[in-house]
Write an enzyme that holds these catalytic residues in place. Structure first.
Site, PDB file in Angstrom:
ATOM      1  N   PHE A 364       1.121  -0.694   0.025  1.00 35.97           N
ATOM      2  CA  PHE A 364      -0.332   0.178   0.365  1.00 35.97           C
ATOM      3  C   PHE A 364       0.355   1.246   0.174  1.00 35.97           C
ATOM      4  O   PHE A 364       1.898   1.120   0.602  1.00 35.97           O
ATOM      5  CB  PHE A 364      -0.814   0.545   0.858  1.00 35.97           C
ATOM      6  CG  PHE A 364      -2.035  -1.184   1.267  1.00 35.97           C
ATOM      7  CD1 PHE A 364      -3.216  -1.563   0.768  1.00 35.97           C
ATOM      8  CD2 PHE A 364      -1.777  -1.685   1.702  1.00 35.97           C
ATOM      9  CE1 PHE A 364      -3.988  -1.950   0.895  1.00 35.97           C
ATOM     10  CE2 PHE A 364      -2.663  -3.653   1.893  1.00 35.97           C
ATOM     11  CZ  PHE A 364      -3.640  -2.997   1.702  1.00 35.97           C
ATOM     12  N   ASP A 365       0.568   2.417  -0.781  1.00 33.63           N
ATOM     13  CA  ASP A 365       1.297   3.599  -0.508  1.00 33.63           C
ATOM     14  C   ASP A 365       0.910   3.890   0.670  1.00 33.63           C
ATOM     15  O   ASP A 365      -0.881   4.034   1.055  1.00 33.63           O
ATOM     16  CB  ASP A 365       0.864   4.271  -1.972  1.00 33.63           C
ATOM     17  CG  ASP A 365       1.016   6.035  -1.631  1.00 33.63           C
ATOM     18  OD1 ASP A 365       2.201   5.881  -1.277  1.00 33.63           O
ATOM     19  OD2 ASP A 365       0.112   6.820  -2.047  1.00 33.63           O
ATOM     20  N   LYS A 366       1.073   5.341   0.912  1.00 30.96           N
ATOM     21  CA  LYS A 366       0.354   5.940   2.063  1.00 30.96           C
ATOM     22  C   LYS A 366      -1.235   6.829   1.944  1.00 30.96           C
ATOM     23  O   LYS A 366      -2.143   7.033   2.018  1.00 30.96           O
ATOM     24  CB  LYS A 366       1.449   5.904   3.754  1.00 30.96           C
ATOM     25  CG  LYS A 366       0.472   6.832   4.475  1.00 30.96           C
ATOM     26  CD  LYS A 366       1.343   7.294   5.154  1.00 30.96           C
ATOM     27  CE  LYS A 366       1.759   8.907   4.774  1.00 30.96           C
ATOM     28  NZ  LYS A 366       1.047  10.093   5.253  1.00 30.96           N
ATOM     29  N   THR A 367       0.042   7.972   1.421  1.00 27.32           N
ATOM     30  CA  THR A 367      -0.637   9.138   1.536  1.00 27.32           C
ATOM     31  C   THR A 367      -1.587   9.081  -0.150  1.00 27.32           C
ATOM     32  O   THR A 367      -1.115   8.535  -0.745  1.00 27.32           O
ATOM     33  CB  THR A 367       0.223  10.452   0.805  1.00 27.32           C
ATOM     34  OG1 THR A 367       0.872  10.395   2.040  1.00 27.32           O
ATOM     35  CG2 THR A 367      -0.942  11.943   0.879  1.00 27.32           C
ATOM     36  N   VAL A 562      -1.341  -1.176  -4.556  1.00 25.14           N
ATOM     37  CA  VAL A 562      -1.985  -0.008  -4.787  1.00 25.14           C
ATOM     38  C   VAL A 562      -2.334   0.967  -4.442  1.00 25.14           C
ATOM     39  O   VAL A 562      -1.307   1.642  -3.361  1.00 25.14           O
ATOM     40  CB  VAL A 562      -3.734  -0.866  -2.718  1.00 25.14           C
ATOM     41  CG1 VAL A 562      -4.445   0.190  -2.818  1.00 25.14           C
ATOM     42  CG2 VAL A 562      -3.745  -1.831  -2.873  1.00 25.14           C
TER      43      VAL A 562
END
Length: 677
Positions: A364-367, A562
């Site tokens: 997962f990307d965060k922002t 993602v």
């Protein structure tokens, strides 16, 4: 591996319809295209129904004469009359079947129409026109029902396409003018009245309303919209009068992109779909060869009667077509794509359904992915002599004058807490550092630590406040006047409400959850803790994300990524499956992603994995059922326990309809609302 994930994109993909509709046929004349002739012609179905009715009546007359009458008038007997009547039924019902069969023979291809034609002619030559006529009638009915069943899988996509508007009313020189949608230009003002369909993507500049966005997001609850909010083409304006400033051309709207993606998704076959195609190429000729052996060997070697073994060979010919397999596998994938579309997810091809079924880790990307990509005020730390209410009132008043993204967090806080703003004079924005302004004759400063270098004592006071409050994070805003520090306001990227629950559900499936972020370790650790992630990597550049993605593929074999930003694009492309956030995501991420979450609902990730597992289970069920039943029928057919009509009713028609019905279950798959504490 994803570096090969487009290898089948341009593979030959011939669409077909059954003989009842006079379209081209594939290897087994069974596989249908999702969007081919999506507007079905009612007349075609009526013609098929009339053919079935007329054929059935003629068939019943033939049976009656054959079974219940006996007469002989010279060379003309009741049996001859019945055979002629049954032959008329075959010509009426089977003319297109026979035509396609002969064409396939001339093209040196083995198709089901050829096999049915041979079996029908063979039955008549053996003196059993009753078997031949019921064979052709049952086959025609099977193909017709098959078409109806498969059209169900196209219905939701067909309805979606119909939602696309073709007219818009624009406001020009004080007049309302209705024009074609392709004539609307960017910056035009489009008016939409209550109950009308919104024809464009744009921003509301006048009015407020509630909008049903189900055509885009799959969610039926209306969303409140006001001036400054975005609205999307093909959604429904439920209440108020609004004026919209157009931001995208008609062929570049979110809805237009969704339709394009759906059409593209048909081109990409799953690996198992390609395997079934290959299997069918060998299976059918093998059974045909077996039928030839059955027809010749027993009479020649064991002195059996030719009629008996030719009949059994004809039974094998009918059983030989793998229609149930060839139809059900792509139809299962189409049903899954349909289910995704109805739930606000675009899946760009069946191969990604297959890949998702095997996913072992999700990156997962965060922002903008785990978080909303929007800052919110988390804490307000005050100096001893100041009150929280005064500090936040001054801060909101100053930030209200700013256009900086941080100002949005203060404006949202102001709205939620009904804060009355103070009048700000001599406002000034200091680039890269903060703001200053005068309130009630007192000068205030708000911003980063660097803004307060004008007073050396401030650094000590800031440090003292930070030491006493370890929860203060790197995204902190300091407020002061010219003499002293008033307090520190900490902000953080807001974690999506559904993120922790989604992470838990994925972990319950033994899927590892890993965050890749460019943020510092402190922020990354905090998000990982709040969301329950298994692992995280911080301070990453885009190339670092790609390298870690490759490492994860080596470790887990099947990995999904993602993300929503341009910097996520290389990782999305490298992962086995790239999942892009569609509403707020960058165009590059949406183009690269294999799956698009249209309304940025992260909980849909768990749904599509469940959908993938359900779909692949259906495919396996159909394969096992088809091969088992056909195997038994082949054995029983050779032993003489299967009649021609039973072969088509059970081995072709029955099996196909069961497999089709089973495949359509995927289109009904819904997301379960599971809350994990």
């Amino acid at each position: 591996m994803r570096n090969n994930h487009h290898e089948h994109e341009n593979s030959e993909h011939t669409h077909s319809k059954s003989c009842t509709h006079n379209h081209e046929h594939t290897e087994c004349s069974c596989e249908k295209g999702i969007l081919e002739n999506i507007e079905e012609e009612p007349e075609s179905y009526k013609k098929s129904i009339y053919t079935i009715l007329i054929g059935s009546i003629i068939f019943l007359i033939g049976i009656y004469i054959n079974k219940f009458t006996t007469f002989q008038i010279g060379p003309i007997s009741s049996n001859l009359i019945s055979q002629i009547i049954l032959l008329i039924e075959v010509i009426i019902v089977g003319k297109e079947i026979i035509t396609h069969g002969i064409k396939s023979l001339l093209n040196k291809e083995i198709k089901i129409e050829l096999l049915v034609t041979i079996a029908t002619i063979g039955a008549f030559l053996l003196g059993d026109g009753l078997e031949g006529s019921i064979l052709i009638l049952l086959f025609f009915i099977a193909e017709f029902i098959e078409d109806l069943s498969i059209d169900k899988s196209k219905k939701s996509i067909s309805n979606l396409i119909k939602l696309s508007p073709d007219k818009a009313t624009i406001k020009k020189n004080g007049k309302e003018i209705e024009i074609n949608i392709d004539q609307v230009e960017i910056d035009d003002i489009v008016i939409v009245k209550p109950g009308d369909k919104i024809p464009v993507d744009g921003i509301i500049i006048n009015g407020n309303t509630s909008v049903n966005q189900s055509s885009i997001t799959g969610e039926s609850l209306a969303i409140n919209k006001k001036i400054g909010d975005e609205v999307y083409s093909s959604t429904i304006n439920e209440e108020g009068y609004i004026e919209i400033k157009v931001t995208k051309s008609s062929n570049n709207t979110i809805f237009a992109k969704i339709i394009d993606l759906i059409k593209e998704s048909e081109e990409k076959k799953a690996h198992i779909d390609l395997f079934i195609d290959k299997f069918a190429k060998y299976y059918t000729p093998t059974i045909v060869l077996l039928a030839v052996i059955v027809a010749i060997v027993p009479p020649l070697i064991f002195q059996q009667t030719f009629n008996t073994w030719i009949y059994r060979a004809l039974v094998l010919l009918v059983i030989s077509c793998p229609c149930a397999l060839v139809i059900s596998t792509p139809l299962s994938m189409v049903s899954a794509l349909t289910a995704g579309t109805k739930n606000g997810i675009i899946i760009k091809g069946g191969e990604y359904i297959e890949e998702l079924n095997n996913i072992k880790a999700i990156l997962f990307d965060k922002t903008g992915t785990l978080t909303e990509g929007k800052l919110e005020i988390k804490s307000i730390i005050t100096a001893p002599q100041f009150k929280k209410d005064k500090i936040i009132n001054i801060a909101c008043s100053l930030e209200n004058k700013s256009k900086h993204p941080i100002a949005k967090a203060f404006n949202e806080y102001k709205s939620k807490n009904n804060i009355n703003l103070e009048n700000v004079e001599n406002f000034k924005s200091i680039s890269g550092q903060g703001l200053e302004g005068t309130i009630n004759n007192t000068k205030y400063y708000i911003g980063k630590k660097e803004l307060f270098q004008f007073n050396p004592e401030f650094n000590k006071k800031i440090q003292t406040l930070q030491n006493k409050n370890p929860n203060i994070n790197k995204t902190s805003i300091i407020l002061s006047n010219e003499k002293e520090i008033l307090g520190i306001i900490s902000l953080a990227d807001k974690i999506r409400e559904k993120t922790p629950n989604t992470i838990k559900q994925l972990q319950n499936k033994n899927i590892k959850t890993i965050m890749l972020t460019g943020d510092n370790n402190e922020i990354a650790a905090n998000v990982a803790s709040l969301t329950g992630l298994d692992k995280y990597y911080s301070n990453l550049l885009p190339e670092d994300k790609v390298n870690i993605t490759e490492e994860m593929i080596k470790e887990y074999s099947n990995v999904a990524m993602v993300g929503d930003g341009v910097n996520d694009t290389p990782s999305l492309a490298r992962a086995n499956v790239g999942i892009a956030m569609g509403m707020e995501g960058a165009d590059a991420a949406i183009e690269t992603g294999d799956i698009i979450l249209i309304n940025d609902d992260i909980s849909k990730i768990d749904y599509i994995i469940n959908l993938a597992k359900k779909t692949m289970n259906i495919v396996k069920e159909n394969i096992i059922l088809t091969l088992t039943v056909k195997g038994l029928l082949i054995i029983l057919g050779i032993c003489g326990y299967v009649e021609l009509w039973e072969a088509v009713l059970i081995g072709d028609m029955g099996l196909t309809l069961i497999a089709v019905g089973n495949s359509l279950r995927a289109s009904k798959f819904k997301q379960k609302n599971i809350t994990i504490n």
